[in-house]
Design a protein around this motif. Sequence first.
Motif, PDB file in Angstrom:
ATOM      1  N   PHE C 374      11.815   7.096  -6.362  1.00  0.00           N
ATOM      2  CA  PHE C 374      11.300   7.583  -5.081  1.00  0.00           C
ATOM      3  C   PHE C 374      10.595   6.487  -4.292  1.00  0.00           C
ATOM      4  O   PHE C 374      10.451   6.587  -3.086  1.00  0.00           O
ATOM      5  CB  PHE C 374      10.385   8.790  -5.287  1.00  0.00           C
ATOM      6  CG  PHE C 374      11.136  10.010  -5.716  1.00  0.00           C
ATOM      7  CD1 PHE C 374      11.982  10.648  -4.809  1.00  0.00           C
ATOM      8  CD2 PHE C 374      11.050  10.499  -7.002  1.00  0.00           C
ATOM      9  CE1 PHE C 374      12.714  11.763  -5.192  1.00  0.00           C
ATOM     10  CE2 PHE C 374      11.772  11.616  -7.401  1.00  0.00           C
ATOM     11  CZ  PHE C 374      12.616  12.246  -6.490  1.00  0.00           C
ATOM     12  N   GLY C 375      10.183   5.452  -5.005  1.00  0.00           N
ATOM     13  CA  GLY C 375       9.474   4.374  -4.315  1.00  0.00           C
ATOM     14  C   GLY C 375      10.408   3.387  -3.649  1.00  0.00           C
ATOM     15  O   GLY C 375       9.955   2.532  -2.880  1.00  0.00           O
ATOM     16  N   ILE C 376      11.721   3.480  -3.933  1.00  0.00           N
ATOM     17  CA  ILE C 376      12.642   2.442  -3.443  1.00  0.00           C
ATOM     18  C   ILE C 376      12.553   2.261  -1.937  1.00  0.00           C
ATOM     19  O   ILE C 376      12.461   1.139  -1.433  1.00  0.00           O
ATOM     20  CB  ILE C 376      14.085   2.782  -3.873  1.00  0.00           C
ATOM     21  CG1 ILE C 376      14.219   2.494  -5.366  1.00  0.00           C
ATOM     22  CG2 ILE C 376      15.087   1.951  -3.090  1.00  0.00           C
ATOM     23  CD1 ILE C 376      15.557   2.833  -5.942  1.00  0.00           C
ATOM     24  N   ARG C 377      12.555   3.364  -1.220  1.00  0.00           N
ATOM     25  CA  ARG C 377      12.473   3.310   0.237  1.00  0.00           C
ATOM     26  C   ARG C 377      11.257   2.485   0.671  1.00  0.00           C
ATOM     27  O   ARG C 377      11.333   1.646   1.562  1.00  0.00           O
ATOM     28  CB  ARG C 377      12.317   4.725   0.769  1.00  0.00           C
ATOM     29  CG  ARG C 377      13.217   5.046   1.890  1.00  0.00           C
ATOM     30  CD  ARG C 377      13.424   6.544   1.997  1.00  0.00           C
ATOM     31  NE  ARG C 377      14.832   6.870   1.909  1.00  0.00           N
ATOM     32  CZ  ARG C 377      15.699   6.557   2.862  1.00  0.00           C
ATOM     33  NH1 ARG C 377      15.312   5.911   3.949  1.00  0.00           N
ATOM     34  NH2 ARG C 377      16.969   6.866   2.747  1.00  0.00           N
ATOM     35  N   PHE C 378      10.153   2.765  -0.028  1.00  0.00           N
ATOM     36  CA  PHE C 378       8.905   2.069   0.303  1.00  0.00           C
ATOM     37  C   PHE C 378       8.975   0.592  -0.096  1.00  0.00           C
ATOM     38  O   PHE C 378       8.617  -0.291   0.676  1.00  0.00           O
ATOM     39  CB  PHE C 378       7.759   2.785  -0.412  1.00  0.00           C
ATOM     40  CG  PHE C 378       6.457   2.070  -0.316  1.00  0.00           C
ATOM     41  CD1 PHE C 378       5.745   2.074   0.873  1.00  0.00           C
ATOM     42  CD2 PHE C 378       5.946   1.386  -1.405  1.00  0.00           C
ATOM     43  CE1 PHE C 378       4.541   1.404   0.966  1.00  0.00           C
ATOM     44  CE2 PHE C 378       4.748   0.722  -1.315  1.00  0.00           C
ATOM     45  CZ  PHE C 378       4.046   0.733  -0.125  1.00  0.00           C
ATOM     46  N   PHE C 379       9.501   0.354  -1.320  1.00  0.00           N
ATOM     47  CA  PHE C 379       9.571  -1.042  -1.787  1.00  0.00           C
ATOM     48  C   PHE C 379      10.454  -1.880  -0.865  1.00  0.00           C
ATOM     49  O   PHE C 379      10.153  -3.033  -0.577  1.00  0.00           O
ATOM     50  CB  PHE C 379      10.149  -1.120  -3.209  1.00  0.00           C
ATOM     51  CG  PHE C 379       9.343  -0.402  -4.247  1.00  0.00           C
ATOM     52  CD1 PHE C 379       7.955  -0.412  -4.196  1.00  0.00           C
ATOM     53  CD2 PHE C 379       9.964   0.280  -5.282  1.00  0.00           C
ATOM     54  CE1 PHE C 379       7.206   0.257  -5.149  1.00  0.00           C
ATOM     55  CE2 PHE C 379       9.227   0.945  -6.240  1.00  0.00           C
ATOM     56  CZ  PHE C 379       7.842   0.944  -6.172  1.00  0.00           C
ATOM     57  N   CYS C 380      11.558  -1.269  -0.400  1.00  0.00           N
ATOM     58  CA  CYS C 380      12.504  -2.028   0.414  1.00  0.00           C
ATOM     59  C   CYS C 380      11.875  -2.501   1.713  1.00  0.00           C
ATOM     60  O   CYS C 380      12.304  -3.497   2.296  1.00  0.00           O
ATOM     61  CB  CYS C 380      13.741  -1.193   0.728  1.00  0.00           C
ATOM     62  SG  CYS C 380      14.865  -1.136  -0.660  1.00  0.00           S
ATOM     63  N   ARG C 381      10.868  -1.790   2.177  1.00  0.00           N
ATOM     64  CA  ARG C 381      10.149  -2.220   3.381  1.00  0.00           C
ATOM     65  C   ARG C 381       9.675  -3.660   3.245  1.00  0.00           C
ATOM     66  O   ARG C 381       9.585  -4.387   4.218  1.00  0.00           O
ATOM     67  CB  ARG C 381       8.930  -1.316   3.600  1.00  0.00           C
ATOM     68  CG  ARG C 381       9.278   0.025   4.136  1.00  0.00           C
ATOM     69  CD  ARG C 381       9.440  -0.063   5.651  1.00  0.00           C
ATOM     70  NE  ARG C 381      10.131   1.107   6.163  1.00  0.00           N
ATOM     71  CZ  ARG C 381       9.520   2.268   6.399  1.00  0.00           C
ATOM     72  NH1 ARG C 381       8.236   2.380   6.193  1.00  0.00           N
ATOM     73  NH2 ARG C 381      10.203   3.287   6.851  1.00  0.00           N
ATOM     74  N   ILE C 382       9.355  -4.043   2.002  1.00  0.00           N
ATOM     75  CA  ILE C 382       8.807  -5.380   1.771  1.00  0.00           C
ATOM     76  C   ILE C 382       9.772  -6.441   2.286  1.00  0.00           C
ATOM     77  O   ILE C 382       9.361  -7.453   2.856  1.00  0.00           O
ATOM     78  CB  ILE C 382       8.526  -5.587   0.258  1.00  0.00           C
ATOM     79  CG1 ILE C 382       7.434  -4.631  -0.183  1.00  0.00           C
ATOM     80  CG2 ILE C 382       8.119  -7.016  -0.035  1.00  0.00           C
ATOM     81  CD1 ILE C 382       7.169  -4.635  -1.661  1.00  0.00           C
TER      82      ILE C 382
END
Lengths: 308, 148, 492
Positions: C374-382
């Motif tokens: 579920f964090g992938i979307r957030f991590f990809c922001r990086i």
Amino acid sequence: MNTILKSMLVAGGMMLAAGASAADYPSKNIRLVVPFGAGGGTDAVGRTIANSAKDFLGQNISVMNRTGGAGAVGMSFGAQQRADGYTLTVVTREIASLPQMGLMQHDQDDFKLIRLVNLDPAVVLVAADSPYNTINDLIAEAKANPGKVKFASTAAPNFYLMALEKDQDIKLNAIPYNGASEAIPAVLGNHTDVTMVTPGEAISQLRSGQLKAIGVMSQERISYIPDVPTLTEQGVEVVTGTWRGIGAPKDTPDEVIEILGKAFDDAMATEEFKEFMAKGAMTIHNLNAEEFTQFVKEDTVALGTLVK
Amino acid sequence: MFNRHVVFPTLLLIVSAVVLVLVAQFDAPMYQQDASVDAKFFPAAIAIIQAIICVVLLIQSKSQAAVAVKEKIFSKMALMGAAYLIGYAILISFVGYLIASLVAFVAYLLYFRIKKPSYYIVAVCFVVFIYYLFGQVFYIALPEGSIF
Amino acid sequence: MLEHLLSGLAVAFSPAVLPILIFGVLGGIILGALPGLTATMGVAILLPFTFGMEATPALVMLIGVYIGGIYGGSIAAILLKTPGTPASAASVLDGHTMAVRGQAARALSISAVASFVGGLISTIILIAIAPMLATFALRFNAPEYFALALFGLTIIASVSSKNILKGLLAGTIGLLVSTVGLDPISSVPRFTFGNMDLYSGFNVIPVLIGLFALSEALSQLEKLVGNKHTPPPKFDHKLLSKQDLKDMLPTAIKSGLMGTTIGSVPGAGADISAFVCYNEAKRVAEDPDEFGKGSVRGLAAAEAGNNGVTGGSLVPLLTLGVPGDAVAAVLLGALIVQGLTPGPLLFAQNPEVVYGVFSSMLVANVIMLGIGIFGIRFFCRIIEVPKIIMIPIIIFLSVVGAFAINNSMFDVGIAICFGLLGFVLNKIEVPSSPILLAIILGPMAETNLRKALLMYEGSWSFLYDRPIALAFICLAVFSVYSTLKINRRKAQ
């Protein structure tokens, strides 16, 4: 010009130091340098005493691990910090041994010692099914076959072993492991015959009977393993072990040392600290500043005879 | 003339030689008996292996020297970057983490002529956040300077 | 056993424990992702806070940090080519390559699933056969460790795909660096030049930070100026496909098993495991050339391999009372402070604690998978953060990390030196992961060879009369042979 600048700086520094020693000590967080890594016994004692003492000082004590050179790096670092009482160091037995071996540039005189906290004897351990049941069995075997008994050493050189070897004029085959957590499996797996560690380091193997203690290297039996006789009882006059205390850089004002000493006395008397030490099979041994200083001096001389 | 595939193995060849000289000067062990393979064995063996590899690489590069590399090893920017890293570390040792990082971040943005204020805000927030996270939440000491 | 496990699961899901577990895993992931901050540090910092807690929640929190910390390092390795821990350095090889191609989400999801598989398998093995595994692990001593390290060093050849000689050269640099400091057997100072900071040699963390994070920051900086108009890599939000899952599962399971075994041996940890599993996956692959170019199996092997260690390292702790690594040492302290005796007695006297730990490990792995996916979307922001602001952030975090591991500016200097070295090596196409591998394995090979010789009074017979050691030596020979074969095939 340069000298004027220097003397101004010195004067300024003295004023700063004077300011620090004023009655408001401690007015900010204190750092405690631990010269060994997170996860070891020294680290655990350091963190626990810091946790207990912070309530009596009214300031937080944050632990700072500075490892290397068997404690030399951290203790040398601690000795060189500002002498304002805001950087303390966990001082271990290595301060008595390493300088004499040329492995550390600072020694006892670079510290004002505050309190001795903990003193643990070494215990001689063999595997549960080992043929050795007393220290004299071991000594007899070592005399019959010099250099054949395999000793799992927790450090190189190992002062527990050197004390026994010198006293009994024997020679074991010392294989240096990296601390008790490697030396104990070496005995458990029958790769080596014997090791010497502190009771706390082997308490779970002793309780479960995986290892057999054939002697404790203290004056009197210790409460955690009351059935284990001392070496002295068995006719071998060797007493050795390890200790940990707290020191500050040598120019720290005496008033600050006094405040800290009082706080550590109180900390060592808390139930929390006593319980922690008891559960870890470690012995609290509170010596005040003068006693501690004298104690280290004597230990330095004792170790000196082994090192030479 | 100065082909990087020649210079680097040559440098390492010199390193191996220096290592061998240093190994010969190791102190004798004072306290511990030692195995037939002693403290000198490993460094010496590795240095010799390294020297052999370097020689082979040099021979290889001779045979395929035709491929000339145009791009410089250190572009101007990379040198600036290296200087920036070293400068930042020196600054920390004088004024501590917080001030040094703030100064270094702003200097970096100014160097690249960034005009968007949002970047500066991000920079300051980031540095302060790290400072807070480590010092107050994790209780991990950050570098202190000799002045502050 | 089953009833203990069920009541353990009930504890793990109870409102008093579950939030603590989630907090632990999340905190561990964050710590692991930051370079220089390790799971060990996180667990040690939290230890005093557990004194006031009950045994089970205390251990559950620490184990959550441990599991999260091992996984977290990979996120930074994949997205930024800056592995948060040495254990995730092997994930850079394929994971970051995928991310550069725009498949960051795919790489992250493969990493999360593989870590989950590895962690789950190792927990199951821990629950099922811990005592047996412990007996096996006790048979390891100096000769076996030497043979294992020797086998590990042969991996240098397989991670340096382009030019084996250059890989070996990097390996020798790493080995030489690893001999700096007081010799662990005879205490002779080697290459210390009287400098106290060098007495214990180079710490692997600053070297890792330098070779990967700082050198990457420098080359990004160079690219930034070189061609200002490179479009940021287009990336899709596609997770792993069914085909990916099919491809990776056998590898992940095998690596999980290998990781558990490696973890159960005291003294060999997640870093060694990740590389060994990567090497093994490459050896058996039909397409070894794909490894290092974004191979699904390469990434899965490294990820399952490092998380497979989590269960394994608890084996010696729980069954023998011996900590297998630094994290286990802190856990040992936590158990003892709670008045528990780790070792055979623990299973008999406090089964509720043991099975509480077991079941919370199962749950922690599920939580890790959840956060990971579920964090992938957030991590990809990086990745979308402009490079111009990302570069200084990487530099500042690297410096903090290099400092924090030992509170030393000297280590910051080391990191910068290795950053420059890594940058130069990159330019002359010398791979940097062999340096890291050599620094991890070199001291292990050397000290254990010399210990074994002391143990056998100078005889080399331990190389053939100890079966486990012999097996590893055969594996080492085999590994070199198959790498040479692959290379010859490539040359044709």
